[in-house]
Structure formats: C-alpha cells, structure tokens
Write an enzyme that holds these catalytic residues in place. Structure first.
Site, mmCIF file in Angstrom:
data_model
loop_
_atom_site.group_PDB
_atom_site.id
_atom_site.type_symbol
_atom_site.label_atom_id
_atom_site.label_comp_id
_atom_site.label_asym_id
_atom_site.label_seq_id
_atom_site.Cartn_x
_atom_site.Cartn_y
_atom_site.Cartn_z
ATOM 1 N N ASP A 529 24.515 66.796 -93.111
ATOM 2 C CA ASP A 529 24.905 67.965 -92.325
ATOM 3 C C ASP A 529 25.668 68.930 -93.236
ATOM 4 O OD1 ASP A 529 25.143 69.124 -89.513
ATOM 5 O OD2 ASP A 529 27.222 69.190 -90.212
ATOM 6 N N ASN A 537 27.143 81.205 -90.846
ATOM 7 C CA ASN A 537 26.254 82.200 -90.239
ATOM 8 C C ASN A 537 27.047 83.349 -89.635
ATOM 9 O OD1 ASN A 537 23.635 81.400 -90.765
ATOM 10 N ND2 ASN A 537 23.532 80.007 -89.028
ATOM 11 N N ASP A 546 19.742 81.475 -93.810
ATOM 12 C CA ASP A 546 18.419 80.971 -94.192
ATOM 13 C C ASP A 546 18.342 80.726 -95.692
ATOM 14 O OD1 ASP A 546 17.675 81.122 -91.580
ATOM 15 O OD2 ASP A 546 16.505 82.969 -91.773
ATOM 16 N N GLU A 573 21.013 72.761 -89.233
ATOM 17 C CA GLU A 573 21.563 72.589 -90.576
ATOM 18 C C GLU A 573 21.549 71.126 -91.009
ATOM 19 O OE1 GLU A 573 25.152 72.516 -87.743
ATOM 20 O OE2 GLU A 573 23.158 73.410 -87.869
#
Length: 664
Positions: A529, A537, A546, A573
């Site tokens: 993770d 983000n 991305d 993620e």
C-alpha cells in the site's frame, strides 16, 4: 455405383503388415507386438494364406476371462473368421467405412483378386489422411465425443480393468481421484496396450494395481473446439485419445480416432455421390448427342474432344494445386508447396519464388529443383543477380515466356539477368497481393531450350493468382493472431500501470496455489500500500497521482527476476506480488528491496505523515499450502501483516508470524 473417392483412400493401406506363423506361441507373439508397437498381428500360412488375426482387444478379452495363454499357439486364440476388403473396392469410401462399423473392427486386411494379402487398413491410417477440408464443417468435439467415460481408481487391479474393458467393449479406462472440489480428476489412463505390456512382462494381473502401470493422463481438449483442432492434437502428439473437458475443466467426454471417422456421415456422402452420378449422366447424354451431330466431321470432333480433355486436365491440376496451397495459413509452407507442385506438373528443372522487398533488396522465398540442379537460394552471388531485376517490368500482370535465352537478338535486361542464372528457357509470372506486385513465380529449364505451351502459360497465370490470394489470407491470419494476442494482453493487464490486473492475479494465484500443493513448496504473497496516497492526490492532483502509480509499478517490477513471479495492481493504490517457492528469508529480502526501491525514487510527498517522499507499507506471508486451506486465507494473512505495518508507523515490512498464519 460409381466409386468417387472422398480422398486418396488407397494411401491409408499399410502395405507391410505385421505377420506371424499360426504355430508361434502367444508369448512370442505378444513380445513382437510390444516391440513393433503394433495393435495387431496377422496369421499367415507358409503359402501366404491369411488364416486369422489377433488384436489387443482379443488379448484383453482372454485376460478378462482368465485363460492362461502364454504357451498356447496363437492360432488357438486368434480370430479365424477375418473380415477383409478387396483392393479394387478401396475407392468406395462408403463400403469401406461401413465394413468397419458393421463388423465393429479396427483392422481391415486388404486382399487382391486372388485373395492374397497385400496390406491392412486401420482407423489410425484413415485418420492420418483427414485434411482440414474434410473436417472444417464447423463440427465441434461435443457433437461426436463419447459422453460415457468409464473411470476407475488407482487401486483397481489390472485383471479387473481388463474385465471392465472386455465387458464394456472399450479400449481404455480413465484412472481418477477426487479433487478438492469433489470432482473426479484424471491422473492416468489404462489401455489395451498396457494390458499387452503386462502380459509380455509376465506380471500377475490380479496383484498389479493401476497406479503401478497406468500411463500419463490424457491430453485435454475443450468440448467447444473443432474436430480439425482435435485431429491436429492427435497428429502432433501421436496419440489416439483426447479427454474432453468443459469451461470448468471438468470431464464431459472422450474423443477417439473412431469418433473422428464416424463423423463422416454415410448418408450425406451417399447423397453427394448420387448427385454427382446424375450430373455425370446428364453430361454424358449431352456429349453423346453432340457426338452424333459431329459424326460427319470426324476431324473437328477429335479436335473438340482433345480441347475438352486438355481443359479438364488443366482445371484438375489447378484445383488440386490450389487446394494444397490453401490448406495452410503459414506463408512459408504455402510458398514451398507452390514451387514443388508447379515443378512437378510442368516437369521443369527449376521453380522459384522471388519476393520483392521495399528496400529493393529482394530474396528467394522458396525454390524447388530436380536432383541434377544446385540451388540458387543461399548462393549470395546468384541471388545478387536477381536483386538487379526491375519490378516495374512485371507490373502489367502479364506472363513472360522465353523459349531460348541464348537466342540472338534477345536484349531485354531482365532476360539477360535470367541468362546469367544459367537458365536456358524461362517462364515468369508476377504475383500480386492486393493489386501490389509482391514477387515473381519463375519456372526455368537449364539443360536445353523449351517452347512453352499455351496450356502451361495459362496454368502458371492461374496459379500465380491463387498464390496471391493465399498470401493475402496468410497475412490476414497473421494479423488476426497478433490482434488476438493484443486483446488477451489488454484483458489481463491494468490500463494505467501495465501490470497484471486483479482478474489475472486471481487466475495466477489459483494456478500457483495448486502447484504448491502438488510440489509441497512454499508460496509467498506480498500486499503493498502506498502510504498516505489520498493526501498525495489531494495535494498534487490526480494526474500526478497516476504518474506516481506508474513509477511505483515500474520500481516494483524491476525488483523481481524469476519468470513465475508476478506483480499486479490489486486496486487503487494497492499492489500485490506472488512469489512461488519463496521462504521467509527470501520474501523479507524481496519486500525490503521493493520498499527501498520506491524510497529511492524520492517522489516528493509533503502531505505525508510518514516521510517527505512517497513510501510503502508491505505485508508479507509465505507458507506451504494444504488442500483444506484456500488462496483467500493467504491473502487474508498478508492483509493482516499489512495492517500491522501501518499500525507500527508505515514505511516498513511486516511478516505474518506462525501464530498469525494458524489463526487465519
């Protein structure tokens, strides 16, 4: 009834059948069958009279009823009433197939008019002649397979299996065991030949169990596959049976050589023959009427007949060659077939196909010569001469025939080039694929001049056209195969990172789980993770997110090295790694290398509560799977280890302990 061959049935005759003397002991006969890998022997008197046949089916029958036969003369246990077929009848496909079916036999001796043995026909011999055109009727395996599969467990004795085959009139028994889902799983196969092998070895059939001598499990084929595919599998693997499974890989049937032969419908074939007979009859009547009108013009009639015969001959040659060309979708095979066929029916000394390339550096794609000629292909000096050919000279789609390249006054540039190839006469046809000049079909005579007949010129032009069509078909087939591979890759990969997607991961995990159970090797799993990715983000935007995911995916992929290792995107993620045959020390080393590799990317993350750059938390687990556990348990254990890594402050690796594994 007129005898019209479905294919060259006479090629199915084995003209060197296995024969023995009637007085030979059975033990010696079995040894001969074992050594020759034969399913039969024919009993022949000294005067070459056929007096019996002994097959694997006979052996299984005698074994099942418990007759001790090893010292018995073969004539006492063989079948003395032998069903045969005369050589003159082998062109009648319906009669031949009906004999196999009517008498329920797999071996049909062939005799001549004086009943002297000349060979034998078997289902295997007929199956080898089957071509795609005989089977490509969109017939599926499910239509002709045997749906009743006779199974037994590994502890059944050879004697009981022989009795089972004899009672059920079958040639094999599938040995199975229950899989974890409760379905029968094939682990081996026992055939009539295995019983023969045991007899030769002198084994005690009542004490020998299937597990001691069974063969490998049958090759699988899907019920939705075509009979063409099934025939190709049998040819490639030199086997006589295929086990049919559904989309869940559960056994649903058995496909044998007999099944392939039975798919040829006698009723359908008979109707086709009758239609052809009617057409031939109608044409014969018309021809007779025309002959009556031409009786007073004998010379014209002969010329007309000769022209008709020549036309039929040409059409047959073109059709036969075109058929052989179209039977393959592989370009190299198409070209090799073309040069060989053209050289044979033109009786030429040399035929080659020259392919033009965009850079004007063409090459010989295929060549066929008689035994007295040396190949141009592979001779750099001679091939360089062909590269001087001007393609525009042949762009008008016209055949160029030159009976004598050494004739005076012949000053064409391309003719001079052919002369330098030591050709004396030449016939050149351009090959077009989608109206673009692809190459040249060149027929050559080296030893002497040759005047090319109009029939030969027309033939070559038609064949060049067929080759162009076949080339285009081969191109389309290659494009389709490439497109299918691309679609498969897209279906199994994540669109953003290019890693395996969740669906592909689930499939691979199931496969590796079953393999680890069989081989008793540890199977490792790492759940990964990205720390504080939501904040990343929110701070930098989804485009930067991305880019971060792609950079992390690349770094993770660069750590693994073995072909069986797999990195996949698990969702959002999260990433997951499958590591077959990896112990605790190995999985910790790989997990730490992945964490370090991402750390070294130094992707800024000012909103992280862990460190100023993007970091990873990793949960690892490895154990040797057992049948009573499932892959989901492995994932759950790795997920708990990942949770511990986050609870301990993130940016670290946690390995699920033994206690954790046992409670998962």
């Amino acid at each position: 009834m007129t005898k019209i061959p479905m294919f060259e049935l006479e090629e199915a005759i084995d003209r060197q059948p296995l024969t023995v003397a009637p007085t030979l002991p059975v033990a010696q006969v079995l040894a001969v069958m074992e050594r020759q890998h034969s399913s039969y022997v024919l009993l022949m008197e000294s005067n070459q009279t056929l007096v019996g046949i002994f097959t694997e089916r006979d052996l299984v029958r005698l074994t099942a009823i418990g007759i001790a036969i090893t010292s018995t003369p073969i004539e006492e246990v063989a079948t003395s009433t032998v069903t045969t077929i005369q050589e003159s009848d082998i062109y009648d496909v319906i009669r031949t197939l009906n004999l196999f079916r009517q008498y329920n036999v797999r071996h049909l001796p062939v005799v001549n008019a004086t009943h002297q043995l000349i060979g034998i026909m078997t289902y295997e011999g007929i199956r080898r002649l089957l071509k795609p055109i005989d089977l490509l009727r969109l017939r599926r395996v499910s239509e002709v397979m045997v749906k009743s599969i006779i199974c037994a467990d590994r502890y059944q004795s050879a004697l009981s299996l022989a009795k089972l085959m004899s009672d059920r009139l079958i040639s094999c028994v599938v040995i199975t065991e229950k899989d974890p889902s409760g379905f029968p799983k094939p682990i081996g196969l026992v055939t009539e030949r295995d019983i023969l092998h045991l007899q030769v070895q002198g084994a005690d059939l009542s004490q020998t169990i299937a597990a001691d001598f069974m063969g490998s499990p049958p090759v699988f084929i899907q019920a939705s596959d075509t009979l063409w595919q099934a025939n190709q599998y049998m040819r490639a693997r030199k086997i006589r049976r295929l086990l049919v499974v559904d989309e869940r890989n559960i056994m649903v049937g058995l496909l044998t050589q007999t099944s392939l032969i039975h798919m040829i419908d006698p009723v359908e074939a008979t109707l086709t023959i009758e239609t052809l007979q009617q057409m031939v009859g109608e044409r014969t009547v018309a021809l007779d009427a025309a002959n009556e009108k031409l009786e007073r013009k004998a010379l014209e009639r002969k010329r007309a007949k000769a022209a008709l015969q020549q036309q039929i001959y040409r059409e047959r040659l073109v059709n036969r060659t075109a058929q052989r060309i179209r039977e393959s979708l592989q370009l190299d095979e198409i070209l090799v077939t073309t040069v060989s066929e053209v050289r044979q029916f033109l009786k030429a000394e040399r035929v080659l196909i020259y392919r033009f390339q965009p850079n004007q550096q063409g090459a010989i794609a295929a060549e066929s010569t008689d035994s007295n000629q040396t190949l141009i292909q592979g001779n750099a000096e001679l091939e360089a001469i062909l590269q001087e050919i001007d393609p525009t000279f042949y762009s008008c789609d016209r055949i160029h025939s030159i009976p004598d390249l050494q004739a005076q006054g012949l000053e064409l540039t391309n003719a001079t080039l052919l002369k330098r190839l030591q050709l004396r006469a030449s016939l050149v046809a351009p090959i077009f694929a989608q109206e673009i000049l692809w190459g040249l079909l060149i027929v050559g005579q080296n030893s002497q001049p040759r005047r090319w007949e109009k029939l030969e010129i027309d033939l070559l032009k038609q064949l060049a056209t067929q080759v162009g069509i076949a080339i285009q078909q081969a191109r389309l087939y290659a494009q389709l195969a490439a497109a299918n591979q691309q679609l498969l890759r897209l279906a199994q990969s994540d669109g953003l990172t290019g890693l395996a997607n969740r669906r592909h991961f689930d499939q691979c995990l199931d496969i590796e789980w079953q393999r680890a159970i069989r081989e008793q090797h540890p199977l490792g799993l790492i759940l990964i993770d990205i720390d504080c990715f939501k904040q990343f983000n929110d701070t930098y935007g989804h485009q930067a997110g991305d880019d971060c995911l792609k950079a992390v995916a690349t770094a993770l992929t660069q750590v693994i090295a073995r072909p069986a290792d797999l990195v996949a995107r698990y969702g959002g993620e999260e990433f997951v790694v499958i590591l077959p045959n990896t112990n605790e020390q190995g999985i910790l080393q790989i997990a730490e290398s992945m964490r370090s590799a991402v750390q070294q990317l130094k992707i800024p993350h000012r909103s992280s509560s862990v460190c100023p750059s993007v970091s990873l938390s990793l949960g690892a687990v490895t154990w040797v799977p057992t049948p009573h556990k499932s892959p989901e348990a492995l994932i759950a254990a790795a997920d708990q280890a990942l949770y511990q890594a986050k609870e301990l402050g993130r940016n670290r690796v946690c390995l699920a302990g033994v206690r954790l594994l046992e409670t998962t």
